[in-house]
Scaffold this active site. Structure first.
Site, PDB file in Angstrom:
ATOM      1  N   SER A   1       0.867  -1.182   0.000  1.00 44.10           N
ATOM      2  CA  SER A   1       0.000   0.000   0.000  1.00 44.10           C
ATOM      3  C   SER A   1       0.903   1.230   0.000  1.00 44.10           C
ATOM      4  CB  SER A   1      -0.855  -0.002   1.277  1.00 44.10           C
ATOM      5  OG  SER A   1      -1.483   1.247   1.481  1.00 44.10           O
TER       6      SER A   1
ATOM      7  N   TYR B   1      -2.215  -1.029  10.407  1.00 48.57           N
ATOM      8  CA  TYR B   1      -2.156  -1.177   8.947  1.00 48.57           C
ATOM      9  C   TYR B   1      -0.821  -0.641   8.412  1.00 48.57           C
ATOM     10  CZ  TYR B   1      -3.950  -1.082   4.110  1.00 48.57           C
ATOM     11  OH  TYR B   1      -4.146  -1.278   2.765  1.00 48.57           O
TER      12      TYR B   1
HETATM   13  P1  NAD Z   1     -11.108  -6.718  -0.050  1.00 45.86           P
HETATM   14  O1  NAD Z   1     -11.707  -6.512   1.298  1.00 45.86           O
HETATM   15  O2  NAD Z   1     -11.957  -6.553  -1.260  1.00 45.86           O
HETATM   16  O3  NAD Z   1     -10.393  -8.151  -0.115  1.00 45.86           O
HETATM   17  C1  NAD Z   1      -9.655  -8.657   0.964  1.00 45.86           C
HETATM   18  C2  NAD Z   1      -9.393 -10.138   0.751  1.00 45.86           C
HETATM   19  O4  NAD Z   1      -8.660 -10.637   1.889  1.00 45.86           O
HETATM   20  C3  NAD Z   1     -10.673 -10.977   0.667  1.00 45.86           C
HETATM   21  O5  NAD Z   1     -10.524 -11.993  -0.302  1.00 45.86           O
HETATM   22  C4  NAD Z   1     -10.766 -11.608   2.050  1.00 45.86           C
HETATM   23  O6  NAD Z   1     -11.479 -12.833   2.087  1.00 45.86           O
HETATM   24  C5  NAD Z   1      -9.290 -11.814   2.372  1.00 45.86           C
HETATM   25  N1  NAD Z   1      -9.104 -11.995   3.813  1.00 45.86           N
HETATM   26  C6  NAD Z   1      -9.401 -11.113   4.802  1.00 45.86           C
HETATM   27  N2  NAD Z   1      -9.185 -11.679   6.006  1.00 45.86           N
HETATM   28  C7  NAD Z   1      -8.732 -12.938   5.777  1.00 45.86           C
HETATM   29  C8  NAD Z   1      -8.339 -14.026   6.615  1.00 45.86           C
HETATM   30  N3  NAD Z   1      -8.386 -13.938   7.942  1.00 45.86           N
HETATM   31  N4  NAD Z   1      -7.949 -15.170   6.025  1.00 45.86           N
HETATM   32  C9  NAD Z   1      -7.927 -15.299   4.673  1.00 45.86           C
HETATM   33  N5  NAD Z   1      -8.268 -14.300   3.842  1.00 45.86           N
HETATM   34  C10 NAD Z   1      -8.675 -13.139   4.384  1.00 45.86           C
HETATM   35  O7  NAD Z   1      -9.887  -5.693  -0.078  1.00 45.86           O
HETATM   36  P2  NAD Z   1      -8.986  -5.093  -1.273  1.00 45.86           P
HETATM   37  O8  NAD Z   1      -9.205  -3.635  -1.303  1.00 45.86           O
HETATM   38  O9  NAD Z   1      -9.124  -5.892  -2.509  1.00 45.86           O
HETATM   39  O10 NAD Z   1      -7.533  -5.296  -0.622  1.00 45.86           O
HETATM   40  C11 NAD Z   1      -6.618  -6.244  -1.104  1.00 45.86           C
HETATM   41  C12 NAD Z   1      -5.228  -5.816  -0.646  1.00 45.86           C
HETATM   42  O11 NAD Z   1      -4.901  -4.552  -1.223  1.00 45.86           O
HETATM   43  C13 NAD Z   1      -5.098  -5.661   0.867  1.00 45.86           C
HETATM   44  O12 NAD Z   1      -3.866  -6.189   1.299  1.00 45.86           O
HETATM   45  C14 NAD Z   1      -5.122  -4.154   1.046  1.00 45.86           C
HETATM   46  O13 NAD Z   1      -4.426  -3.743   2.210  1.00 45.86           O
HETATM   47  C15 NAD Z   1      -4.441  -3.690  -0.218  1.00 45.86           C
HETATM   48  N6  NAD Z   1      -4.737  -2.311  -0.592  1.00 45.86           N
HETATM   49  C16 NAD Z   1      -6.014  -1.915  -0.871  1.00 45.86           C
HETATM   50  C17 NAD Z   1      -6.254  -0.571  -1.201  1.00 45.86           C
HETATM   51  C18 NAD Z   1      -7.629  -0.047  -1.519  1.00 45.86           C
HETATM   52  O14 NAD Z   1      -7.779   1.173  -1.640  1.00 45.86           O
HETATM   53  N7  NAD Z   1      -8.625  -0.884  -1.698  1.00 45.86           N
HETATM   54  C19 NAD Z   1      -5.179   0.324  -1.243  1.00 45.86           C
HETATM   55  C20 NAD Z   1      -3.894  -0.118  -0.952  1.00 45.86           C
HETATM   56  C21 NAD Z   1      -3.689  -1.443  -0.633  1.00 45.86           C
END
Ligand code: NAD
Length: 269
Positions: A145, A158
């Site tokens: 991130s 985070y």
């Molecule tokens: P999301 O909530 O859509 O997806 C999260 C995924 O993680 C899901 O598949 C969920 O089932 C899985 N997960 C959560 N807890 C879990 C557990 N205990 N065991 C197994 N799986 C688990 O979120 P996203 O936005 O797609 O985020 C994906 C990644 O991208 C994350 O690491 C997040 O920190 C990072 N990210 C997201 C953003 C954003 O703006 N959306 C920005 C920067 C980084």
């Protein structure tokens, strides 16, 4: 016509039942990879995710269940996946977030965020990288991130987890940099560091900002982006996925140990 350059490769993508991870699994499938996913969700959500990955080109994608807070469950998942097909590409995308001040942050939330966002990647990497080194080809792509590069208030677990993920990736990149060759493709470890991406993860923050500024959801999104992301545009999951696919290309054999921002200028300020 899609370039199916990953036709003889297997990819494992964590956090692929939703958001960015699902888009990455679909894009790797479209590039020809055999795709394994993990992630939480109802049976329906998981079968919908697998169907969408197969429709993108995987033909027989598979879900391996594990609660990533549990190291033993991760070991079992990695072993089942390796018996099915040893991953050449590992994408650690699972992640959670909780916003609160340091003082108000529940200790259990710290434990969960660090376990899922950081320790899980340590376990999947330590279990997947030796086989990649033996084959002279491997790609580990950790979805960190902007918060692996700069901090924001009310996100201490985070931010700590994502800075840790960048450090873990750089250390592993060094340990495996000498493996393989230009011909075999080498073993690389990188982080992708997105700013705001349109997924369910950020919805609570969008809703809170919408409530604070009044108006529509778009007004809430605009206010959030105006604070940090100069482009004023969110990324789409599929755009992050295109970069991940590119990092799997043979030409990317010398790009390792990097933390690549996709943040509309956020970390350039
Ligand atoms: P999301 O909530 O859509 O997806 C999260 C995924 O993680 C899901 O598949 C969920 O089932 C899985 N997960 C959560 N807890 C879990 C557990 N205990 N065991 C197994 N799986 C688990 O979120 P996203 O936005 O797609 O985020 C994906 C990644 O991208 C994350 O690491 C997040 O920190 C990072 N990210 C997201 C953003 C954003 O703006 N959306 C920005 C920067 C980084």
């Amino acid at each position: 016509m899609q370039d199916r350059f990953l036709g003889d490769r297997t990819a494992l993508v964590t956090g692929a039942t939703s958001g960015i991870g699902l888009a990455i699994a679909q894009a790797l499938a479209a590039a020809g990879a055999r795709v394994a996913i993990s992630g939480l969700g109802s049976d329906q959500q998981i079968s919908d995710a697998l169907a969408s990955i197969d429709a993108a080109g995987a033909n027989g994608s598979k879900h391996f269940a594990a609660d990533l807070r549990d190291a033993a469950a991760i070991e079992a998942m990695m072993s089942s996946c390796a018996s099915w097909s040893q991953p050449d590409i590992l994408v650690n995308c699972a992640g959670i977030q909780h916003t609160a001040s340091l003082e108000q942050m529940p200790a259990a939330t710290w434990d969960a965020v660090l376990a899922i966002n950081l320790s899980a990647a340590f376990h999947t990497m330590r279990l997947a990288l030796p086989a990649m080194a033996a084959r002279g080809f491997g790609r580990v792509i950790n979805i960190a991130s902007v918060h692996g590069l700069v901090a924001s208030v009310n996100k201490t677990p985070y931010v700590a987890s994502k800075f840790g993920l960048v450090g873990l990736s750089k250390g592993a990149a060094l340990e495996y940099a000498g493996q393989g060759s230009r011909t075999s493709g080498g073993v690389t470890v990188n982080c992708v560091c997105p700013g705001w991406v349109e997924t369910p993860l950020i919805e609570p923050q969008v809703e809170a900002r919408q409530a604070a500024v009044g108006g529509s959801r778009d007004d809430g999104v605009r206010a959030l982006l105006a604070e940090k992301q100069p482009s004023g545009r969110m990324s789409l999951p599929a755009e992050i996925a295109e970069l991940v696919v590119w990092l799997c290309r043979p030409a990317a054999h010398n790009l390792t140990g990097a933390a690549i921002p996709v943040d509309g200028g956020w970390t350039s300020q």
